[in-house]
Design an enzyme around this catalytic site. Structure first.
Site, PDB file in Angstrom:
ATOM      1  N   HIS A   1     -35.623 -33.216 106.648  1.00 28.87           N
ATOM      2  CA  HIS A   1     -35.428 -33.943 107.902  1.00 28.87           C
ATOM      3  C   HIS A   1     -34.575 -35.174 107.653  1.00 28.87           C
ATOM      4  O   HIS A   1     -34.512 -35.663 106.542  1.00 28.87           O
ATOM      5  CB  HIS A   1     -36.786 -34.351 108.492  1.00 28.87           C
ATOM      6  CG  HIS A   1     -37.643 -33.172 108.817  1.00 28.87           C
ATOM      7  ND1 HIS A   1     -37.442 -32.395 109.939  1.00 28.87           N
ATOM      8  CD2 HIS A   1     -38.669 -32.606 108.141  1.00 28.87           C
ATOM      9  CE1 HIS A   1     -38.323 -31.408 109.937  1.00 28.87           C
ATOM     10  NE2 HIS A   1     -39.083 -31.513 108.857  1.00 28.87           N
ATOM     11  N   CYS A   2     -33.962 -35.679 108.710  1.00 29.92           N
ATOM     12  CA  CYS A   2     -33.159 -36.900 108.626  1.00 29.92           C
ATOM     13  C   CYS A   2     -34.038 -38.055 108.149  1.00 29.92           C
ATOM     14  O   CYS A   2     -35.148 -38.191 108.661  1.00 29.92           O
ATOM     15  CB  CYS A   2     -32.571 -37.240 109.989  1.00 29.92           C
ATOM     16  SG  CYS A   2     -31.580 -38.731 109.983  1.00 29.92           S
ATOM     17  N   PRO A   3     -33.628 -38.925 107.239  1.00 33.84           N
ATOM     18  CA  PRO A   3     -32.299 -38.931 106.620  1.00 33.84           C
ATOM     19  C   PRO A   3     -32.254 -38.194 105.271  1.00 33.84           C
ATOM     20  O   PRO A   3     -31.247 -38.262 104.595  1.00 33.84           O
ATOM     21  CB  PRO A   3     -32.057 -40.422 106.396  1.00 33.84           C
ATOM     22  CG  PRO A   3     -33.408 -40.938 106.030  1.00 33.84           C
ATOM     23  CD  PRO A   3     -34.397 -40.106 106.804  1.00 33.84           C
ATOM     24  N   MET A   4     -33.362 -37.498 104.925  1.00 37.24           N
ATOM     25  CA  MET A   4     -33.377 -36.860 103.610  1.00 37.24           C
ATOM     26  C   MET A   4     -32.337 -35.746 103.514  1.00 37.24           C
ATOM     27  O   MET A   4     -31.912 -35.376 102.427  1.00 37.24           O
ATOM     28  CB  MET A   4     -34.781 -36.326 103.280  1.00 37.24           C
ATOM     29  CG  MET A   4     -35.832 -37.413 103.067  1.00 37.24           C
ATOM     30  SD  MET A   4     -35.321 -38.730 101.943  1.00 37.24           S
ATOM     31  CE  MET A   4     -35.458 -37.858 100.383  1.00 37.24           C
TER      32      MET A   4
ATOM     33  N   GLU B   1     -29.687 -31.921 114.692  1.00 32.98           N
ATOM     34  CA  GLU B   1     -29.313 -33.185 114.028  1.00 32.98           C
ATOM     35  C   GLU B   1     -28.536 -32.996 112.727  1.00 32.98           C
ATOM     36  O   GLU B   1     -27.445 -33.564 112.576  1.00 32.98           O
ATOM     37  CB  GLU B   1     -30.580 -34.043 113.845  1.00 32.98           C
ATOM     38  CG  GLU B   1     -30.391 -35.355 113.126  1.00 32.98           C
ATOM     39  CD  GLU B   1     -30.373 -35.206 111.619  1.00 32.98           C
ATOM     40  OE1 GLU B   1     -29.491 -35.835 111.008  1.00 32.98           O
ATOM     41  OE2 GLU B   1     -31.195 -34.443 111.067  1.00 32.98           O
TER      42      GLU B   1
END
Lengths: 75, 271
Positions: free
Chosen positions: A12-15, A41
């Protein structure tokens, strides 16, 4: 020049971009990284972030799996 | 350096920064910073450096935590009153980030021990509350060619500069300590607690910029601010040919211990 693969469909963001950067960091200049991403995203942001940070985004293509795309980034 | 999944997660906001990235975080993680004074300035400095994952943080302070410290020295908690500050600081750093190696020196920095202690570090942060030690840190760092961040706060005001070898030093601007008792210390004049955080975090940012090589340091500059108006000023500074430690004919070739203000000493002895 070598080609490498990275699957961030479960991140998931920001990973998503963190993992992409870490992988790109290991590559030599000119190497290619194929990043498998999910729609939404990551598909929107990974090409943008990679370009912003000086990487060359070669292509963004659909894969055979629905909802999964492949982004080709050159270091 | 291979970061673990947890470290990648912990430092992800640094890794995301174009100027820092994986390489920058590796530099931070192998960096060694000495924080002189675990007080108002040293507290935020040590906490932010610990959060950033600085590999080794040295903390030197000879005092114990006093109830009156807690208004600004945010690394110490109420239950720490009476505990040596370096122990209290080490406990919080370890709890915040177990990656960090903490080296404690429960002592005052003096002309006797300064050079031996600073030689192990990449960067020194002055978080002290008195002129004699500020000048001592400057002289020790200039003589050793060691980069450092000077910081000082009083009432609502703060000032900071970053020294690199060949750049103007603290003594180029402030020739020698004021006479004892000429300038009040925080313990006499008071200080707004939050400005310790304002200045300390600037110093922590300078240390991280130095370790990663990012941006321009406050070198050849003096930053001052007044929290009453929130005016920040950056003044350009120049090396002084007459500087007693880095000028043309230096008179200071070894370290000096200046006389402490009488009230400071009696204040310390009381504890």
């Amino acid at each position: 020049m070598a080609t490498y693969n990275l699957d961030i469909t479960k991140e998931h963001c920001p990973m998503t971009f963190v993992k992409t950067k870490i992988e790109l960091n290991k590559l030599q200049k000119g190497d290619i990284l194929n990043v498998k991403v999910a729609e939404g995203e990551p598909l929107e942001n990974i090409p943008k972030s990679a370009a912003e940070q000086g990487f060359n985004v070669l292509s963004v293509e659909k894969t055979e799996t629905p909802g999964i795309h492949s982004i080709k980034i050159e270091k | 350096m291979n970061f673990t999944e947890d470290q990648i997660n912990r430092y992800s906001r640094h890794i995301l920064l174009q100027d820092v990235g994986v390489e920058g975080q590796e530099k931070i993680s192998s960096g060694k910073v000495l924080v002189v004074g675990a007080g108002g300035l040293g507290a935020p400095v040590a906490l932010y450096l610990a959060a950033a994952g600085v590999g080794t943080i040295g903390v030197i302070d000879g005092d114990v935590v006093d109830l009156s410290n807690l208004q600004r020295q945010i690394i110490h908690f109420t239950a720490d009153v009476g505990k040596p500050k370096v122990i209290s600081a080490k406990e919080k750093i370890n709890r915040l980030n177990p990656d960090v190696r903490v080296v404690t020196y429960q002592a005052l920095l003096t002309s006797e021990n300064a050079q031996e202690i600073i030689k192990d570090y990449d960067f020194v942060v002055d978080g002290t509350d008195n002129f004699p030690v500020k000048f001592l840190i400057n002289d020790a760092c200039v003589l050793a060619g060691k980069p450092f961040s000077h910081g000082g706060i009083l009432r609502f005001e703060g000032q900071t500069l970053t020294y690199l070898p060949e750049a103007p030093c603290y003594r180029c601007l402030f020739h020698s300590p004021p006479p004892p008792n000429a300038v009040p210390t925080c313990s006499q004049a008071g200080v707004l607690g939050a400005i310790a955080g304002m200045l300390g975090t600037i110093q922590a940012a300078e240390a991280l910029k130095y370790l990663t090589g990012v941006g321009e340091l406050l070198t050849g500059k003096l930053l001052t601010f007044n929290a009453k108006t929130m005016n920040f000023r950056t003044i350009k500074t120049k090396r002084s040919e007459k500087c007693p430690v880095c000028g043309k004919n230096p008179t200071i070739t070894k370290l000096i211990d200046y006389e402490q203000a009488v009230c400071d000493i009696s204040d310390r002895k009381k504890r």
